[in-house]
Design a protein around this motif. Structure first.
Motif, mmCIF file in Angstrom:
data_model
loop_
_atom_site.group_PDB
_atom_site.id
_atom_site.type_symbol
_atom_site.label_atom_id
_atom_site.label_comp_id
_atom_site.label_asym_id
_atom_site.label_seq_id
_atom_site.Cartn_x
_atom_site.Cartn_y
_atom_site.Cartn_z
ATOM 1 N N ASN A 54 8.829 -2.945 -4.423
ATOM 2 C CA ASN A 54 7.819 -2.687 -5.447
ATOM 3 C C ASN A 54 6.437 -3.122 -4.972
ATOM 4 N N THR A 55 6.379 -4.216 -4.246
ATOM 5 C CA THR A 55 5.106 -4.658 -3.680
ATOM 6 C C THR A 55 4.567 -3.598 -2.734
ATOM 7 N N PHE A 56 5.433 -3.060 -1.905
ATOM 8 C CA PHE A 56 5.051 -2.005 -0.968
ATOM 9 C C PHE A 56 4.520 -0.786 -1.729
ATOM 10 N N LEU A 57 5.270 -0.321 -2.735
ATOM 11 C CA LEU A 57 4.856 0.856 -3.507
ATOM 12 C C LEU A 57 3.489 0.656 -4.152
ATOM 13 N N GLN A 58 3.293 -0.509 -4.758
ATOM 14 C CA GLN A 58 2.030 -0.772 -5.436
ATOM 15 C C GLN A 58 0.872 -0.848 -4.448
ATOM 16 N N TYR A 59 1.070 -1.532 -3.336
ATOM 17 C CA TYR A 59 0.016 -1.656 -2.330
ATOM 18 C C TYR A 59 -0.357 -0.279 -1.772
ATOM 19 N N TYR A 85 14.616 4.291 -2.054
ATOM 20 C CA TYR A 85 15.952 3.712 -1.976
ATOM 21 C C TYR A 85 15.837 2.202 -2.053
ATOM 22 N N GLY A 86 16.243 1.648 -3.200
ATOM 23 C CA GLY A 86 16.175 0.215 -3.432
ATOM 24 C C GLY A 86 15.021 -0.124 -4.366
ATOM 25 N N ALA A 87 15.333 -0.798 -5.446
ATOM 26 C CA ALA A 87 14.308 -1.194 -6.426
ATOM 27 C C ALA A 87 14.097 -2.702 -6.348
ATOM 28 N N VAL A 135 8.523 -1.866 -11.459
ATOM 29 C CA VAL A 135 7.364 -2.611 -11.943
ATOM 30 C C VAL A 135 6.083 -1.996 -11.375
ATOM 31 N N GLY A 136 5.136 -1.758 -12.238
ATOM 32 C CA GLY A 136 3.826 -1.288 -11.800
ATOM 33 C C GLY A 136 3.725 0.195 -11.538
ATOM 34 N N THR A 137 4.708 0.778 -10.883
ATOM 35 C CA THR A 137 4.661 2.202 -10.546
ATOM 36 C C THR A 137 5.448 3.066 -11.525
ATOM 37 N N LEU A 138 6.263 2.436 -12.342
ATOM 38 C CA LEU A 138 7.009 3.094 -13.430
ATOM 39 C C LEU A 138 7.903 4.248 -12.981
ATOM 40 N N ILE A 139 8.497 4.090 -11.815
ATOM 41 C CA ILE A 139 9.426 5.095 -11.297
ATOM 42 C C ILE A 139 10.797 4.842 -11.925
ATOM 43 N N PRO A 140 11.414 5.868 -12.540
ATOM 44 C CA PRO A 140 12.737 5.684 -13.159
ATOM 45 C C PRO A 140 13.789 5.289 -12.118
ATOM 46 N N ILE A 141 14.649 4.346 -12.493
ATOM 47 C CA ILE A 141 15.684 3.850 -11.585
ATOM 48 C C ILE A 141 17.028 4.493 -11.942
ATOM 49 N N ILE A 142 17.675 5.040 -10.924
ATOM 50 C CA ILE A 142 18.969 5.715 -11.101
ATOM 51 C C ILE A 142 20.004 5.103 -10.155
ATOM 52 N N SER A 143 21.250 5.509 -10.345
ATOM 53 C CA SER A 143 22.340 5.028 -9.489
ATOM 54 C C SER A 143 22.371 5.787 -8.168
ATOM 55 N N GLU A 144 23.066 5.201 -7.195
ATOM 56 C CA GLU A 144 23.270 5.884 -5.914
ATOM 57 C C GLU A 144 24.015 7.197 -6.129
ATOM 58 N N HIS A 203 20.394 14.964 -4.592
ATOM 59 C CA HIS A 203 20.085 15.182 -3.175
ATOM 60 C C HIS A 203 18.592 15.434 -2.913
ATOM 61 N N PRO A 204 17.800 14.358 -2.922
ATOM 62 C CA PRO A 204 16.381 14.528 -2.606
ATOM 63 C C PRO A 204 16.178 14.922 -1.143
ATOM 64 N N ASP A 205 15.026 15.506 -0.854
ATOM 65 C CA ASP A 205 14.712 15.863 0.530
ATOM 66 C C ASP A 205 14.527 14.609 1.384
ATOM 67 N N TYR A 206 13.890 13.594 0.783
ATOM 68 C CA TYR A 206 13.594 12.345 1.480
ATOM 69 C C TYR A 206 13.940 11.158 0.600
ATOM 70 N N MET A 207 14.289 10.044 1.258
ATOM 71 C CA MET A 207 14.395 8.770 0.561
ATOM 72 C C MET A 207 13.614 7.740 1.378
ATOM 73 N N LEU A 208 12.644 7.115 0.718
ATOM 74 C CA LEU A 208 11.874 6.029 1.322
ATOM 75 C C LEU A 208 12.697 4.755 1.179
ATOM 76 N N VAL A 209 13.113 4.170 2.291
ATOM 77 C CA VAL A 209 13.953 2.978 2.263
ATOM 78 C C VAL A 209 13.071 1.752 2.009
ATOM 79 N N LEU A 210 13.211 1.180 0.821
ATOM 80 C CA LEU A 210 12.440 0.001 0.451
ATOM 81 C C LEU A 210 13.181 -1.296 0.753
ATOM 82 N N ILE A 211 14.436 -1.169 1.124
ATOM 83 C CA ILE A 211 15.230 -2.346 1.508
ATOM 84 C C ILE A 211 15.518 -2.255 3.014
ATOM 85 N N TRP A 212 14.435 -2.180 3.789
ATOM 86 C CA TRP A 212 14.535 -1.970 5.223
ATOM 87 C C TRP A 212 15.336 -3.046 5.928
ATOM 88 N N GLN A 213 15.437 -4.235 5.350
ATOM 89 C CA GLN A 213 16.230 -5.299 5.978
ATOM 90 C C GLN A 213 17.723 -4.980 5.926
#
Length: 163
Positions: A71-76, A64-66, A100-109, A116-126
């Motif tokens: 992206n830094t988190f995903l790559q690390y 959740y959030g591109a 960037v780097g992980t090549l995950i397709p970006i979609i709308s909310e 309806h995914p089982d999980y969403m990893l929140v990348l915009i934790w702020q």
């Protein structure tokens, strides 16, 4: 001491002042930086273990959030399309592109809500409070959020649990 390039402004002590502050607050040694690196390694390890484990069970996981930070988190962490199928983004400028780097397709909310995914990893934790408010229905329908920072946490309609 630092001398400004602008003629007539003289010498400023800002660098010396900053070095004294770093010394006073314990940042003049590598110890706080090593502790920070250890903490980040622990966070990444816990989050990755959760995601990899659930992906191996066949669970659908989106990010959740591109954002750049995300992206830094995903790559690390080495989290790419093997574990995360799609990234959810509010900005239409990013839809149809890839992270960037992980090549995950970006979609709308909206598309994410339909899939309806089982999980969403929140990348915009702020912006977690905003995400939870916007995605209240996702939680009510059984979706779960994985939040890495400030503490690895799993959020569901039942509540929160540390990873």
């Amino acid at each position: 001491r630092y001398r400004r390039r602008t003629p007539g402004l003289g010498i400023v002590n800002s660098v010396d002042d900053m070095l004294r502050l770093e010394e006073r607050y314990g940042y003049a040694t590598e110890a706080p930086y090593l502790a920070f690196a250890e903490r980040i390694s622990d966070v990444i390890g816990r989050v990755k273990a959760c995601i990899v484990g659930e992906a191996q069970k066949g669970k659908k996981i989106f990010a959740y959030g591109a954002s750049t930070k995300g992206n830094t988190f995903l790559q690390y962490a080495g989290l790419d399309t093997r574990y995360i199928q799609k990234a959810v983004e509010r900005s239409p400028d990013k839809w149809g592109k890839k992270t960037v780097g992980t090549l995950i397709p970006i979609i709308s909310e909206e598309q994410a809500r339909e899939e309806h995914p089982d999980y969403m990893l929140v990348l915009i934790w702020q912006f977690l409070d905003t995400v939870l408010s916007r995605e209240h229905e996702y939680l009510e329908k059984g979706g779960r959020f994985i939040v890495a920072l400030p503490e690895p946490t799993l959020i569901s309609k039942e509540g929160q649990a540390k990873l």
